[in-house]
Design an enzyme around this catalytic site. Structure first.
Site, PDB file in Angstrom:
ATOM      1  CG  LEU A   6     -62.356  -2.470 -32.168  1.00 46.13           C
ATOM      2  CD1 LEU A   6     -62.244  -1.291 -33.121  1.00 46.13           C
ATOM      3  CD2 LEU A   6     -62.250  -2.023 -30.717  1.00 46.13           C
ATOM      4  CE  LYS A  38     -50.384  12.088 -42.261  1.00 45.56           C
ATOM      5  NZ  LYS A  38     -51.312  11.337 -41.430  1.00 45.56           N
ATOM      6  NE  ARG A  40     -46.474  14.792 -54.744  1.00 46.33           N
ATOM      7  CZ  ARG A  40     -47.565  14.078 -55.046  1.00 46.33           C
ATOM      8  NH1 ARG A  40     -48.712  14.318 -54.463  1.00 46.33           N
ATOM      9  NH2 ARG A  40     -47.500  13.144 -55.964  1.00 46.33           N
ATOM     10  CG  ASP A  57     -52.959   8.662 -40.801  1.00 48.55           C
ATOM     11  OD1 ASP A  57     -51.986   8.534 -41.580  1.00 48.55           O
ATOM     12  OD2 ASP A  57     -53.647   9.689 -40.749  1.00 48.55           O
ATOM     13  NE  ARG A  62     -63.656   9.511 -35.929  1.00 45.13           N
ATOM     14  CZ  ARG A  62     -63.605  10.232 -37.054  1.00 45.13           C
ATOM     15  NH1 ARG A  62     -64.662  10.351 -37.825  1.00 45.13           N
ATOM     16  NH2 ARG A  62     -62.497  10.852 -37.396  1.00 45.13           N
ATOM     17  CD  GLU A 124     -55.363   8.488 -36.410  1.00 42.08           C
ATOM     18  OE1 GLU A 124     -54.861   9.477 -35.847  1.00 42.08           O
ATOM     19  OE2 GLU A 124     -56.002   8.553 -37.471  1.00 42.08           O
TER      20      GLU A 124
END
Length: 177
Positions: A6, A38, A40, A57, A62, A124
């Site tokens: 990026l 996450k 669990r 993710d 971002r 992500e």
């Protein structure tokens, strides 16, 4: 890897058009405790194989852009690279969430080179404008402040959606200017 890609795109666009479409980039790798929580929550076993097979993710990026059209330019340029595979995308700009949330989300796969060889890793990516990021950050804080107060929480929903619509119109106006 993705953040570097990026940054290179941003530098290239700056040299061609004398402006940076990317305002800022933030990246993170989820901590093992968050990954276990996450898994669990999804009722899945806590293991490396379960992470690889069920969590997209582990790595997140971002990207904050100045203008809405920059979001689509950056996403197209990134996914046109031959070593990136687009897994999924959700356009919450064209189709906002019911609470007003707007952002462009993608799950991509990128090669990561380690001492043991090449691995393919999902990442992500969330791309949004400065205004969208402002709204999302404050929305998150307001919901945490209202936990346990049902009246405050329910009154927030309409107000937040109204604010999101106002911010979207400001984004549009800034794009037009």
């Amino acid at each position: 890897e993705v953040q570097t890609k990026l940054e290179v795109l941003n530098d290239d666009l700056k040299s061609r058009y004398q402006r940076n479409p990317i305002h800022s980039i933030k990246s993170r790798i989820k901590k093992p405790v968050s990954l276990a929580k996450k898994l669990r929550k999804k009722g899945l076993p806590v293991s490396v194989d379960s992470i690889k097979g069920n969590i997209n993710d582990v790595a997140g990026v971002r990207v904050i852009c100045s203008f809405v059209d920059d979001i689509y330019t950056i996403s197209e340029m990134l996914t046109s690279q031959t070593d990136i595979t687009l897994i999924s995308q959700k356009d919450y700009i064209e189709h906002p969430k019911p609470n007003g949330y707007r952002s462009f989300h993608m799950i991509i796969e990128v090669p990561i080179y380690t001492s043991t060889g090449k691995q393919i890793a999902p990442v992500e990516i969330q791309i949004r404008t400065i205004a969208m990021d402002f709204w999302a950050s404050l929305e998150h804080q307001l919901h945490y402040k209202s936990i346990g107060n049902a009246t405050a929480s329910s009154s927030l929903t309409g107000e937040l959606k109204h604010c999101a619509e106002t911010i979207a119109s400001i984004d549009l106006k800034m794009q037009e200017m």
